[in-house]
Write a protein that holds these residues in place. Sequence first.
Motif, PDB file in Angstrom:
ATOM      1  N   HIS A 183       3.674   1.890   0.235  1.00  0.00           N
ATOM      2  CA  HIS A 183       4.566   3.018  -0.007  1.00  0.00           C
ATOM      3  C   HIS A 183       4.051   3.796  -1.225  1.00  0.00           C
ATOM      4  O   HIS A 183       3.646   3.202  -2.219  1.00  0.00           O
ATOM      5  CB  HIS A 183       5.969   2.467  -0.269  1.00  0.00           C
ATOM      6  CG  HIS A 183       6.949   3.477  -0.744  1.00  0.00           C
ATOM      7  ND1 HIS A 183       7.388   4.521   0.039  1.00  0.00           N
ATOM      8  CD2 HIS A 183       7.589   3.613  -1.937  1.00  0.00           C
ATOM      9  CE1 HIS A 183       8.234   5.251  -0.649  1.00  0.00           C
ATOM     10  NE2 HIS A 183       8.381   4.726  -1.849  1.00  0.00           N
ATOM     11  N   CYS A 221       2.250   1.105  -3.532  1.00  0.00           N
ATOM     12  CA  CYS A 221       2.690  -0.290  -3.530  1.00  0.00           C
ATOM     13  C   CYS A 221       1.582  -1.171  -2.966  1.00  0.00           C
ATOM     14  O   CYS A 221       1.023  -0.868  -1.919  1.00  0.00           O
ATOM     15  CB  CYS A 221       3.961  -0.432  -2.703  1.00  0.00           C
ATOM     16  SG  CYS A 221       4.483  -2.146  -2.536  1.00  0.00           S
ATOM     17  N   LYS A 222       1.310  -2.270  -3.685  1.00  0.00           N
ATOM     18  CA  LYS A 222       0.253  -3.184  -3.236  1.00  0.00           C
ATOM     19  C   LYS A 222       0.636  -3.865  -1.926  1.00  0.00           C
ATOM     20  O   LYS A 222      -0.233  -4.203  -1.139  1.00  0.00           O
ATOM     21  CB  LYS A 222       0.024  -4.271  -4.293  1.00  0.00           C
ATOM     22  CG  LYS A 222      -0.912  -3.849  -5.404  1.00  0.00           C
ATOM     23  CD  LYS A 222      -1.206  -5.056  -6.289  1.00  0.00           C
ATOM     24  CE  LYS A 222      -2.220  -4.723  -7.370  1.00  0.00           C
ATOM     25  NZ  LYS A 222      -2.413  -5.875  -8.270  1.00  0.00           N
ATOM     26  N   GLU A 241       4.580  -4.959  -6.371  1.00  0.00           N
ATOM     27  CA  GLU A 241       3.874  -4.442  -7.538  1.00  0.00           C
ATOM     28  C   GLU A 241       3.245  -3.087  -7.218  1.00  0.00           C
ATOM     29  O   GLU A 241       2.673  -2.896  -6.143  1.00  0.00           O
ATOM     30  CB  GLU A 241       2.774  -5.435  -7.925  1.00  0.00           C
ATOM     31  CG  GLU A 241       2.282  -5.247  -9.341  1.00  0.00           C
ATOM     32  CD  GLU A 241       1.175  -6.252  -9.681  1.00  0.00           C
ATOM     33  OE1 GLU A 241       0.325  -5.893 -10.493  1.00  0.00           O
ATOM     34  OE2 GLU A 241       1.177  -7.356  -9.114  1.00  0.00           O
ATOM     35  N   LEU A 242       3.366  -2.164  -8.144  1.00  0.00           N
ATOM     36  CA  LEU A 242       2.799  -0.829  -7.930  1.00  0.00           C
ATOM     37  C   LEU A 242       1.470  -0.710  -8.643  1.00  0.00           C
ATOM     38  O   LEU A 242       1.270  -1.243  -9.734  1.00  0.00           O
ATOM     39  CB  LEU A 242       3.749   0.251  -8.443  1.00  0.00           C
ATOM     40  CG  LEU A 242       5.082   0.378  -7.712  1.00  0.00           C
ATOM     41  CD1 LEU A 242       5.953   1.411  -8.405  1.00  0.00           C
ATOM     42  CD2 LEU A 242       4.876   0.772  -6.259  1.00  0.00           C
ATOM     43  N   ILE A 270       8.563  -0.960 -10.218  1.00  0.00           N
ATOM     44  CA  ILE A 270       8.310  -1.715  -8.989  1.00  0.00           C
ATOM     45  C   ILE A 270       8.637  -0.834  -7.787  1.00  0.00           C
ATOM     46  O   ILE A 270       9.357   0.161  -7.907  1.00  0.00           O
ATOM     47  CB  ILE A 270       9.128  -3.031  -8.914  1.00  0.00           C
ATOM     48  CG1 ILE A 270      10.613  -2.749  -9.092  1.00  0.00           C
ATOM     49  CG2 ILE A 270       8.624  -4.053  -9.931  1.00  0.00           C
ATOM     50  CD1 ILE A 270      11.501  -3.948  -8.768  1.00  0.00           C
ATOM     51  N   CYS A 271       8.098  -1.202  -6.645  1.00  0.00           N
ATOM     52  CA  CYS A 271       8.297  -0.433  -5.412  1.00  0.00           C
ATOM     53  C   CYS A 271       9.775  -0.391  -5.049  1.00  0.00           C
ATOM     54  O   CYS A 271      10.449  -1.417  -5.042  1.00  0.00           O
ATOM     55  CB  CYS A 271       7.502  -1.080  -4.281  1.00  0.00           C
ATOM     56  SG  CYS A 271       7.809  -0.337  -2.672  1.00  0.00           S
TER      57      CYS A 271
END
Length: 221
Positions: free
Chosen positions: A194, A189-190, A177-178, A170-171
């Motif tokens: 990031h 990152c959604k 969510e990545l 995870i971010c």
Amino acid sequence: MSQDNQELVLPGERLATEEEFASSANTYIENGQIYSAIAGKVSIADGKISVHNQKKEIKKLRRNMLVLGTVTDDMRAVLFVKLDNVVAGGKEYMALKDGKILLPKERHGDRGGRGGFRGGDRRPQMHQMPQQTPKPCGVGDVILARVLGEEDDTYALKLDEPETGVVYAICEICGGELEESHDRNGFVCKSCKHVEYRKVSSLYKKPDEIERILTHIEVGR
Ligand SMILES: [Zn+2]
């Protein structure tokens, strides 16, 4: 010598020395001592010592096995991984130690390395920052790794195959969510966009395939 002395032992309990017996099922050797890998009953036969448990055959993780684990600590040159036990073919492979991933050394300015001009006046520049190699995974990531070998208190792991690498992350900024990003060599990152470099497994977000590959253990290649 009794055939079956019915002594109950716990995982990690010392049983004998290597001089006394040969290590057999559900035992392991460390520094010449034989230990039990499971809770069970000790039996001795033909000079071999083993431990048995009715429920399930229990083995130790071995070289070349694929393992799943969670990255717990990020030191400068090494990442530590809490390994899961692997259950395959009615056997449970115990992770009795943590795993570790050694990171490549940081690259400094090449000091007169190969191919350099002899006596050249290009000295290493003091202001040159060491180049930080991006780490293949971060704390909290779930990874699939190959056991490279066993050391005194850890298993050395490697991530150089397509299937090995991060299978869940995870971010680290927002916990979002990545999403895999092929052009940026890692994840985006959604939520906050990031970007994080990762060694992404080809089985990222494919739990069924991870399950299949883990139960298909190759040992002693
Ligand atoms: Zn984020």
